[in-house]
Motif scaffolding. Sequence first.
Motif, PDB file in Angstrom:
ATOM      1  N   LYS A  13       0.825  -1.404   0.025  1.00 43.28           N
ATOM      2  CA  LYS A  13      -0.026  -0.062  -0.026  1.00 43.28           C
ATOM      3  C   LYS A  13       1.028   1.182   0.111  1.00 43.28           C
ATOM      4  O   LYS A  13       1.998   1.363   0.648  1.00 43.28           O
ATOM      5  CB  LYS A  13      -0.837  -0.150   1.131  1.00 43.28           C
ATOM      6  CG  LYS A  13      -1.810  -1.173   1.485  1.00 43.28           C
ATOM      7  CD  LYS A  13      -2.837  -1.242   0.188  1.00 43.28           C
ATOM      8  CE  LYS A  13      -3.704  -2.448   0.673  1.00 43.28           C
ATOM      9  NZ  LYS A  13      -4.713  -2.514  -0.550  1.00 43.28           N
ATOM     10  N   CYS A  58       3.977  -1.013 -15.904  1.00 46.68           N
ATOM     11  CA  CYS A  58       3.213  -2.124 -16.115  1.00 46.68           C
ATOM     12  C   CYS A  58       1.772  -1.713 -15.555  1.00 46.68           C
ATOM     13  O   CYS A  58       1.672  -0.698 -14.857  1.00 46.68           O
ATOM     14  CB  CYS A  58       3.269  -3.366 -15.434  1.00 46.68           C
ATOM     15  SG  CYS A  58       3.538  -3.534 -13.613  1.00 46.68           S
ATOM     16  N   GLN A  59       0.786  -2.647 -16.167  1.00 41.83           N
ATOM     17  CA  GLN A  59      -0.567  -2.229 -15.740  1.00 41.83           C
ATOM     18  C   GLN A  59      -0.969  -2.273 -14.220  1.00 41.83           C
ATOM     19  O   GLN A  59      -1.477  -1.372 -13.772  1.00 41.83           O
ATOM     20  CB  GLN A  59      -1.657  -3.055 -16.470  1.00 41.83           C
ATOM     21  CG  GLN A  59      -3.037  -2.590 -16.059  1.00 41.83           C
ATOM     22  CD  GLN A  59      -3.324  -1.248 -16.738  1.00 41.83           C
ATOM     23  OE1 GLN A  59      -3.042  -0.915 -17.896  1.00 41.83           O
ATOM     24  NE2 GLN A  59      -3.947  -0.503 -16.002  1.00 41.83           N
ATOM     25  N   TYR A  60      -0.263  -3.153 -13.538  1.00 41.88           N
ATOM     26  CA  TYR A  60      -0.198  -3.236 -11.991  1.00 41.88           C
ATOM     27  C   TYR A  60       0.203  -1.890 -11.496  1.00 41.88           C
ATOM     28  O   TYR A  60      -0.707  -1.186 -10.408  1.00 41.88           O
ATOM     29  CB  TYR A  60       0.414  -4.412 -11.470  1.00 41.88           C
ATOM     30  CG  TYR A  60       0.250  -4.621 -10.022  1.00 41.88           C
ATOM     31  CD1 TYR A  60      -0.527  -5.443  -9.473  1.00 41.88           C
ATOM     32  CD2 TYR A  60       1.200  -4.103  -9.127  1.00 41.88           C
ATOM     33  CE1 TYR A  60      -0.864  -5.393  -8.047  1.00 41.88           C
ATOM     34  CE2 TYR A  60       1.157  -4.319  -7.723  1.00 41.88           C
ATOM     35  CZ  TYR A  60       0.078  -4.890  -7.156  1.00 41.88           C
ATOM     36  OH  TYR A  60       0.059  -4.977  -5.847  1.00 41.88           O
ATOM     37  N   THR A  61       1.286  -1.433 -11.598  1.00 39.61           N
ATOM     38  CA  THR A  61       1.889  -0.171 -11.189  1.00 39.61           C
ATOM     39  C   THR A  61       0.745   0.886 -11.470  1.00 39.61           C
ATOM     40  O   THR A  61       0.735   1.775 -10.670  1.00 39.61           O
ATOM     41  CB  THR A  61       3.198  -0.003 -11.465  1.00 39.61           C
ATOM     42  OG1 THR A  61       3.915  -1.304 -11.231  1.00 39.61           O
ATOM     43  CG2 THR A  61       3.714   1.314 -10.938  1.00 39.61           C
ATOM     44  N   LYS A  62       0.432   0.851 -12.527  1.00 37.67           N
ATOM     45  CA  LYS A  62      -0.527   2.079 -12.799  1.00 37.67           C
ATOM     46  C   LYS A  62      -1.819   1.981 -12.104  1.00 37.67           C
ATOM     47  O   LYS A  62      -2.121   3.075 -11.843  1.00 37.67           O
ATOM     48  CB  LYS A  62      -0.824   1.942 -14.667  1.00 37.67           C
ATOM     49  CG  LYS A  62      -1.644   2.974 -15.202  1.00 37.67           C
ATOM     50  CD  LYS A  62      -2.155   2.736 -16.687  1.00 37.67           C
ATOM     51  CE  LYS A  62      -3.101   3.885 -17.342  1.00 37.67           C
ATOM     52  NZ  LYS A  62      -3.398   3.838 -18.659  1.00 37.67           N
ATOM     53  N   ASP A  63      -2.387   0.924 -12.190  1.00 34.26           N
ATOM     54  CA  ASP A  63      -3.309   0.940 -11.301  1.00 34.26           C
ATOM     55  C   ASP A  63      -3.286   1.268  -9.829  1.00 34.26           C
ATOM     56  O   ASP A  63      -4.208   2.040  -9.152  1.00 34.26           O
ATOM     57  CB  ASP A  63      -4.329  -0.544 -11.111  1.00 34.26           C
ATOM     58  CG  ASP A  63      -4.823  -1.036 -12.572  1.00 34.26           C
ATOM     59  OD1 ASP A  63      -4.895   0.008 -13.523  1.00 34.26           O
ATOM     60  OD2 ASP A  63      -4.913  -2.256 -12.988  1.00 34.26           O
ATOM     61  N   ALA A  64      -2.041   0.783  -9.183  1.00 33.67           N
ATOM     62  CA  ALA A  64      -1.810   1.024  -7.986  1.00 33.67           C
ATOM     63  C   ALA A  64      -1.598   2.784  -7.975  1.00 33.67           C
ATOM     64  O   ALA A  64      -1.994   3.311  -6.726  1.00 33.67           O
ATOM     65  CB  ALA A  64      -0.540   0.364  -7.601  1.00 33.67           C
ATOM     66  N   ALA A  82       4.680   4.701 -15.364  1.00 31.09           N
ATOM     67  CA  ALA A  82       4.521   3.186 -14.881  1.00 31.09           C
ATOM     68  C   ALA A  82       4.957   2.235 -15.832  1.00 31.09           C
ATOM     69  O   ALA A  82       4.853   2.478 -16.960  1.00 31.09           O
ATOM     70  CB  ALA A  82       3.303   3.153 -14.494  1.00 31.09           C
ATOM     71  N   ASP A 120      -3.372   4.982  -0.237  1.00 28.44           N
ATOM     72  CA  ASP A 120      -4.074   3.724   0.297  1.00 28.44           C
ATOM     73  C   ASP A 120      -3.548   3.104   1.501  1.00 28.44           C
ATOM     74  O   ASP A 120      -4.022   1.830   1.824  1.00 28.44           O
ATOM     75  CB  ASP A 120      -3.662   2.723  -1.159  1.00 28.44           C
ATOM     76  CG  ASP A 120      -4.686   3.053  -2.270  1.00 28.44           C
ATOM     77  OD1 ASP A 120      -5.613   3.511  -2.071  1.00 28.44           O
ATOM     78  OD2 ASP A 120      -4.331   2.589  -3.318  1.00 28.44           O
ATOM     79  N   SER A 147      -5.161   4.723  -7.748  1.00 30.35           N
ATOM     80  CA  SER A 147      -5.865   4.461  -6.521  1.00 30.35           C
ATOM     81  C   SER A 147      -5.106   4.977  -5.493  1.00 30.35           C
ATOM     82  O   SER A 147      -5.691   5.744  -4.671  1.00 30.35           O
ATOM     83  CB  SER A 147      -5.660   2.685  -6.267  1.00 30.35           C
ATOM     84  OG  SER A 147      -6.338   2.637  -4.852  1.00 30.35           O
TER      85      SER A 147
END
Length: 169
Positions: free
Chosen positions: A1, A27-33, A25, A5, A36
């Motif tokens: 987190k 990757c998509q995971y980092t972008k989403d994190a 970012a 977050d 958020s």
Amino acid sequence: KIVLDEPVYQKKDRKILTTSDYIVAGCQYTKDALISASRNAFLVKMYGTPRNDLLVCNNIDIKKLKEKLNIPQNMNVILYAPTFRNNIDDSGVNQMKELQFDKILEELSIKFSGEWCFVFRVHNLVLDKIDVEKIVNKYPDYKILNGNLGDDMVEYLLCTDVLITDYSG
């Protein structure tokens, strides 16, 4: 987190103030994190990870890179890169005193053949606590190099055959 977050900020009304146009970012995971964690305070673009992009690039000339870093072309490379800790002595100083460079290099030569050089790269706040000349003079028959002379850790990683490190980003 991270950022908003983090549990400590969950019940507080916090906002992100930024002057950035966008955040990068890899990757998509980092972008989403990041989206958020910032509550969409800035645009996140997937352009790779600048710090590590060289590691996945296929057009790097290792021969030229070794030349730039003064690493002998004909030698395999072992890189020692300890993580910076809260205590400078535990950030490579004590470890450099304990390492037996000759034994490490001899074992690598036996196991994998060829000539080896030992490159150490410590945090810049640690380097002045290590007596580089004393280490080099203690092992005159071996090639021991200061890996803090180059600007980019990733360049050393690209030239490395064996890496000794601890956990780190």
